[in-house]
Design an enzyme around this catalytic site. Structure first.
Site, PDB file in Angstrom:
ATOM      1  N   CYS A  94       0.062   0.169   3.568  1.00 13.43           N
ATOM      2  CA  CYS A  94       1.465   0.507   3.824  1.00 13.43           C
ATOM      3  C   CYS A  94       1.868   1.838   3.185  1.00 13.43           C
ATOM      4  CB  CYS A  94       2.349  -0.643   3.381  1.00 13.43           C
ATOM      5  SG  CYS A  94       3.899  -0.680   4.264  1.00 13.43           S
ATOM      6  N   ARG A 128      13.184  -2.462  10.518  1.00  7.79           N
ATOM      7  CA  ARG A 128      11.979  -2.757   9.733  1.00  7.79           C
ATOM      8  C   ARG A 128      11.087  -3.703  10.529  1.00  7.79           C
ATOM      9  NH1 ARG A 128      11.887  -0.836   4.712  1.00  7.79           N
ATOM     10  NH2 ARG A 128       9.942  -1.862   4.176  1.00  7.79           N
ATOM     11  N   HIS A 190      -0.251  -6.516   4.329  1.00  5.98           N
ATOM     12  CA  HIS A 190       0.001  -6.923   2.943  1.00  5.98           C
ATOM     13  C   HIS A 190      -0.521  -8.338   2.738  1.00  5.98           C
ATOM     14  CE1 HIS A 190       2.641  -3.699   1.546  1.00  5.98           C
ATOM     15  NE2 HIS A 190       3.344  -3.767   2.666  1.00  5.98           N
TER      16      HIS A 190
HETATM   17  N1  GLN Z   1       8.723   2.556   2.382  1.00  5.63           N
HETATM   18  C1  GLN Z   1       7.663   2.469   3.376  1.00  5.63           C
HETATM   19  C2  GLN Z   1       8.145   1.810   4.669  1.00  5.63           C
HETATM   20  O1  GLN Z   1       9.129   1.078   4.631  1.00  5.63           O
HETATM   21  C3  GLN Z   1       6.504   1.655   2.829  1.00  5.63           C
HETATM   22  C4  GLN Z   1       6.895   0.219   2.548  1.00  5.63           C
HETATM   23  C5  GLN Z   1       5.739  -0.579   1.970  1.00  5.63           C
HETATM   24  O2  GLN Z   1       4.858  -0.019   1.300  1.00  5.63           O
HETATM   25  N2  GLN Z   1       5.793  -1.908   2.201  1.00  5.63           N
HETATM   26  O3  GLN Z   1       7.506   1.981   5.704  1.00  5.63           O
END
Ligand code: GLN
Length: 241
Positions: A94, A128, A190
């Site tokens: 990520c 998101r 993740h």
């Molecule tokens: N801030 C970045 C995004 O939202 C990475 C987020 C993360 O590492 N989970 O894409």
């Protein structure tokens, strides 16, 4: 045989269980009687670029990404480039994935220059992507979960890690998930990613051990529990995409 793992920015870039990837890599090596040392590489601390065989760079909040991006713009970034040029393998998740690319453009604020070690570019999107993630790859099924606003687009030097089956992956448009370039692998998975994807952990271990020990053949482990975890994650993902 011994293995040297550098955990990049563990205090700022290890959200959503990403630290577990370092535990999985170290344990799968130790189960094969490989001595393992893990060293944290934190912002503002000089990086020994010659030491690591394997880098792990996890995900983080935007604020952490800002701090790390600034650190990578200095000697820290040059050291990481030297590590990869010196044959170190790397797994990035990520935010770490995004910062290994050319740039990460947040929704507000100036673009954060990346390391340019992956031919990818990322810009934040409005929505998101949060949920279970399953992707088919040539080496096995990748399962995990994703939580990112970034949309990552691959350039010609990077190849997708896999094709999205459930979830959004790199950008929710081209059905690609992750990126592979040389011995560098980026993913949005993740969770921790590696305990449920032992094939990926062993791929990285093989590359990392080869750096100082030459080609190695890793003894197969009893991955019944890991496979069961992967199957369970895939079932849940299909039921609750
Ligand atoms: N801030 C970045 C995004 O939202 C990475 C987020 C993360 O590492 N989970 O894409």
């Amino acid at each position: 045989m011994d293995l040297r793992i550098a955990h990049l920015y563990p205090d700022l870039m290890s959200i959503y269980g990403d630290r577990g990837n370092v535990l999985a890599l170290a344990q799968r090596a130790r189960w094969r009687d490989v001595a393992v040392e893990v060293r944290p590489y934190s912002a503002g601390v000089p990086f020994d670029a010659e030491w690591p065989d394997l880098l792990f760079f996890g995900g983080g909040q935007d604020v952490g990404q800002d701090i790390v991006g600034a650190d990578l713009a200095g000697p820290g970034g040059d050291a990481v480039r030297r590590m990869v040029a010196g044959g170190a393998a790397a797994l990035l998740v990520c935010g770490g994935y995004q910062l290994f690319g050319h740039e990460y453009v947040p929704e507000q604020g100036a673009p954060i220059p990346g390391l340019g070690m992956l031919d990818v570019r990322t810009r934040a999107g409005k929505k998101r992507f949060v949920g279970n993630l399953v992707a088919d790859t040539p080496d096995g099924r990748l399962v995990g979960f994703e939580n990112h606003s970034g949309r990552t687009y691959l350039g010609p030097e990077a190849k997708p890690l896999g094709t999205v089956v459930v979830g959004h992956g790199n950008n929710g448009e081209d059905r690609t998930e992750g990126a592979v370039q040389g011995r560098v692998i980026g993913t949005y998975s993740h969770g921790s990613c590696l305990p449920k994807n032992p094939w990926l952990a062993d791929k990285l271990l093989g590359w990392a051990l080869e750096r100082r020990h030459g080609a190695v053949s890793l003894r197969p482990l009893d991955d019944a529990e890991e496979r069961a975890a992967s199957e369970q994650a895939a079932l849940v993902a299909r039921a609750r995409p």
